[in-house]
Scaffold this motif. Sequence first.
Motif, PDB file in Angstrom:
ATOM      1  N   ASP A 125      86.266  56.859  22.508  1.00  0.00           N
ATOM      2  CA  ASP A 125      86.908  55.933  21.579  1.00  0.00           C
ATOM      3  C   ASP A 125      87.178  56.572  20.226  1.00  0.00           C
ATOM      4  O   ASP A 125      86.276  57.182  19.619  1.00  0.00           O
ATOM      5  N   GLU A 183      89.472  52.226  17.872  1.00  0.00           N
ATOM      6  CA  GLU A 183      89.189  51.605  19.168  1.00  0.00           C
ATOM      7  C   GLU A 183      87.761  51.081  19.206  1.00  0.00           C
ATOM      8  O   GLU A 183      87.501  49.980  19.708  1.00  0.00           O
ATOM      9  N   TRP A 184      86.820  51.877  18.692  1.00  0.00           N
ATOM     10  CA  TRP A 184      85.421  51.455  18.623  1.00  0.00           C
ATOM     11  C   TRP A 184      85.298  50.174  17.798  1.00  0.00           C
ATOM     12  O   TRP A 184      84.582  49.239  18.168  1.00  0.00           O
TER      13      TRP A 184
END
Length: 512
Positions: A43, A47-48
């Motif tokens: 990620d 995204e995380w």
Amino acid sequence: MKSLAIFCAWGLLSFFASPAGLDIEFTGLRSNLSGPQQISLFDLPSEWYLKTRQSIQQFTICQIGEFNLQYVAHSCNFFLFPTTFGVLDSEFSFQASSVQFLNQYGFDYNKFLKNGIPYMNEEQEKKIKHNILTGNWKVRSSLDKDQIKVVIDEVTRWLDLAEEGDWMTLPGIAGFQAFEVQLVLRKALPEIWTVLRDQGVIVKKVSTQHRWYLENTSCDRESCWKEKILLSARGFSVFFQMLVKARKPLVGHNMMMDLLHLHEKFFRPLPESYDEFKLNIHNLFPVLIDTKNVTKDIWKELNFPRVSNLSEVYEVLNSDLNPTKNSGPVIIHASRCEKYVETKYPHEAAYDAFLCGSGEHRHPLPNSVPIPEPSFPLYLDVLAPYVNQVNLIRAGVPKINFAGPDSPSIRPPILILTVRKWPGVSEQQVYREFQNFCKFDVRRLTRSQFLLMTNKFKDTRSILKEYKCHPTLRISLYRYWRHSPNVNCLLQVCGVITTWAFIAFLLGGAGP
């Protein structure tokens, strides 16, 4: 649980004066997401963030521990519970593993659920203000309505026998219900007056003239009531807003989840934009220092044993392994705050806040000799490379930079696994193949190829060596320009276009 410590230095050029610490406990840590929604080492920070944002919205804060230090430690636990008022009714979840975890360490769920201090973010506060200004401040819970009806019946029966000047106490009524009960009683019964005291709501029988006088005194007008209701609804959020206004440096241990919850619960709902979240946090807390991030580097230099949690960090810093153990100030626990002098209470919010707050005073200074009284400016100078760098667990980069662009990844290189003679193999089967050897995050690339990612360089070297001559599993370093399906597709398209262009050129050249 994660710890959050706040060192309230009165200025960046002062000594360690009046630092304070906070620790936060949650009703859950992460949602049980599956497949692509699970966080992984692949990620990017954005995204995380989007994946973790869902968990922050699902769970709530159940306890905050406060640690105030002027070389005399004041440690306090605050149990919190979301504000419920009018149309405002928050929803949150419990995670079974988190409940078990806190139970194991003696967390008092009765205090959390029955006596929790309310709190709200700015968006919720706007709704409350609107309700108050429009007069729509009645508690809408059917349970509260039933309780109010019982109270009215009780007071009405008492009035039949009471004389002017007599009074009665309605015990066990607090918070918004106390305001609601008084509003309803005053409207329904013109011959009474109410006052809120520690023991409950006091109801007094008064004359019509005395009632008129009380209604028009400056301390009990409608505007004053509105202020009291709003202040009660804001609860612990008042402390957060004071902290932000004071512009204090924020120091925590593995504090990313804490920052997410602080934003969501006390400031504003988490935005969809990762960059907007970073900017908001930086505006709220311009100076962030994550001791987890600092510890990882200093531990290597000083050859300290590897430790995994805050309690172990504190033990090492207070051991003979730390050359600056005795250089910090002596911390004395204030009277009625001596709970943590001899006894350990791991994962109790105030205790973890105490560990993080007091432990930072004993943090060794890299490339320096022990000094008798280290000052705050000295610590800031030494820790300058770590300011606003917050540790990130399980992502493509090890930390987030809240003051600018994130640093490129320093994770071990990605590996590519090519599978032969194993039709229909899944990511879970690939993971199980390697789990006893070392832990890899797995992501499918093509039907027969998978990407492998770990956060340990030694695991990468070991797996390359171990599977060098494997008959069905071939592992090598991943090269984007060589292995990416998108790049291969683009090269194939370019090849076809080039071939047809060359053929057209030849045919054109062969014409009359």
